[in-house]
Design a protein around this motif. Sequence first.
Motif, PDB file in Angstrom:
ATOM      1  N   GLY A 228       0.776  -1.234   0.000  1.00 28.14           N
ATOM      2  CA  GLY A 228       0.000   0.000   0.000  1.00 28.14           C
ATOM      3  C   GLY A 228       0.805   1.280   0.000  1.00 28.14           C
ATOM      4  N   GLU A 251       0.234  -6.126  -4.127  1.00 28.85           N
ATOM      5  CA  GLU A 251      -0.169  -5.484  -2.872  1.00 28.85           C
ATOM      6  C   GLU A 251       0.591  -4.193  -2.590  1.00 28.85           C
ATOM      7  OE1 GLU A 251       0.543  -8.139   0.344  1.00 28.85           O
ATOM      8  OE2 GLU A 251       2.733  -7.995   0.213  1.00 28.85           O
ATOM      9  N   PRO A 255      -4.090   1.963  -1.862  1.00 29.12           N
ATOM     10  CA  PRO A 255      -5.530   1.820  -2.117  1.00 29.12           C
ATOM     11  C   PRO A 255      -6.129   2.966  -2.943  1.00 29.12           C
ATOM     12  CG  PRO A 255      -5.041   1.242   0.144  1.00 29.12           C
ATOM     13  CD  PRO A 255      -3.777   1.788  -0.429  1.00 29.12           C
ATOM     14  N   ALA A 280      -4.294  -7.918  -5.515  1.00 36.39           N
ATOM     15  CA  ALA A 280      -4.478  -7.322  -4.189  1.00 36.39           C
ATOM     16  C   ALA A 280      -4.425  -5.801  -4.216  1.00 36.39           C
ATOM     17  CB  ALA A 280      -3.407  -7.861  -3.239  1.00 36.39           C
ATOM     18  N   TYR A 282      -5.679  -3.868  -6.516  1.00 27.96           N
ATOM     19  CA  TYR A 282      -6.808  -3.251  -7.224  1.00 27.96           C
ATOM     20  C   TYR A 282      -7.991  -3.147  -6.272  1.00 27.96           C
ATOM     21  CZ  TYR A 282     -10.295  -2.247 -10.785  1.00 27.96           C
ATOM     22  OH  TYR A 282     -11.297  -1.663 -11.536  1.00 27.96           O
ATOM     23  N   GLN A 283      -8.218  -1.943  -5.764  1.00 34.98           N
ATOM     24  CA  GLN A 283      -9.308  -1.687  -4.825  1.00 34.98           C
ATOM     25  C   GLN A 283     -10.137  -0.516  -5.346  1.00 34.98           C
ATOM     26  OE1 GLN A 283      -8.151  -1.920  -0.565  1.00 34.98           O
ATOM     27  NE2 GLN A 283      -6.063  -2.296  -1.298  1.00 34.98           N
ATOM     28  N   ASP A 285     -13.093   0.544  -5.015  1.00 34.82           N
ATOM     29  CA  ASP A 285     -13.962   1.271  -4.087  1.00 34.82           C
ATOM     30  C   ASP A 285     -13.185   2.281  -3.246  1.00 34.82           C
ATOM     31  OD1 ASP A 285     -16.071  -0.205  -5.026  1.00 34.82           O
ATOM     32  OD2 ASP A 285     -16.018  -1.679  -3.395  1.00 34.82           O
ATOM     33  N   LYS A 286     -11.868   2.113  -3.186  1.00 34.76           N
ATOM     34  CA  LYS A 286     -11.043   3.005  -2.369  1.00 34.76           C
ATOM     35  C   LYS A 286     -10.231   3.990  -3.213  1.00 34.76           C
ATOM     36  CE  LYS A 286     -10.528  -0.409   1.340  1.00 34.76           C
ATOM     37  NZ  LYS A 286      -9.562  -1.195   2.167  1.00 34.76           N
ATOM     38  N   ARG A 287     -10.402   3.951  -4.530  1.00 33.85           N
ATOM     39  CA  ARG A 287      -9.619   4.808  -5.399  1.00 33.85           C
ATOM     40  C   ARG A 287      -9.950   6.282  -5.200  1.00 33.85           C
ATOM     41  NH1 ARG A 287      -6.300   1.110  -5.853  1.00 33.85           N
ATOM     42  NH2 ARG A 287      -5.678   0.228  -7.847  1.00 33.85           N
TER      43      ARG A 287
END
Length: 316
Positions: A228, A251, A255, A280, A282-283, A285-287
């Motif tokens: 992260g 990872e 995020p 891991a 690719y998030q 919703d948190k971009r």
Amino acid sequence: MKNILWMGLIVSSLGLSAQNYDFVVAKDGAGDFQTVQAAIDAVPHLRKNRTIIYVKSGVYKEKLILPTSKTNVSLIGESAAETILTFDDYASRKNMFGEEIGTSGSASFFIYGDGFEAKNLTFENSFGEGSQAVAVRVDGDRVKFENCRFLGNQDTLYPHGKDSRQYYKNCYIEGTVDFIFGWSTAFFEGCEIFSKRNGYITAASTEQETPFGFVFNNCKITGLAEAGTVFLGRPWRPYAQTVFMNCELGEVVHPEGWDPWRSEEKKKTAYYAEYANRGAGYQPDKRAQWAHILTDLEAEKYSLKNVMRDWNPDEE
């Protein structure tokens, strides 16, 4: 009789090499030249046909330049892992007049000639950390790298030319901060992007009128950084464009994905987007809220054909 046959095989082999390559570079003197720059210098100016230079395995410590008059040149290495073009300049180094050479001046290899191609080579700036230190600066148009490695730390790869189109296929690119940066339109296909520590992968400076910046397709984002702590990009200039599509994000990716470089204004003009990524890192919703997740229809715009216009690098 055996000796005659053996000599015949040698002649046949040499004849085949002569047909495949115009010049051979070998550190041990077994080729036409012992340095890569000498082979480049030997290429006729503004040649329309392709000139192919074969570089045998070895470490070639040279500060290289491919001038604008050296067009359609190919550098083919014997092995990407063992054919290494390297130098160790850095931005704060002083020239003979006591002036700092700057980021651009730190490049190990300056590529100005159009139609340049490279395959099976390592391009390195071996300076280390503590200053910007460019491995390759590219200004020429229709430039292609295949199965190449780009090694460095801060500012490793500099796609610099504002009208330049570049294609990177199955390459490995490593660095720490802003290690893929610049004005050019560049398409990365099947590459590994390796973050050596926390930082930023890209720092595009796309011009407002330029339709495409950096596009990464089917790439892998990996590294030694803590989870992260690596951003996909931050805008060096206001209209920066970078898109990651169909990529595997490790990872190490932050995020939020994207950083505005301490500028609210750049959030309004920079265009950062993703499509069909996975892993891991690719998030969605948190971009960052000012970034984009593309629809299928929007993603079609970023095909190789669209991005490169009238140039198809896969046909060469």
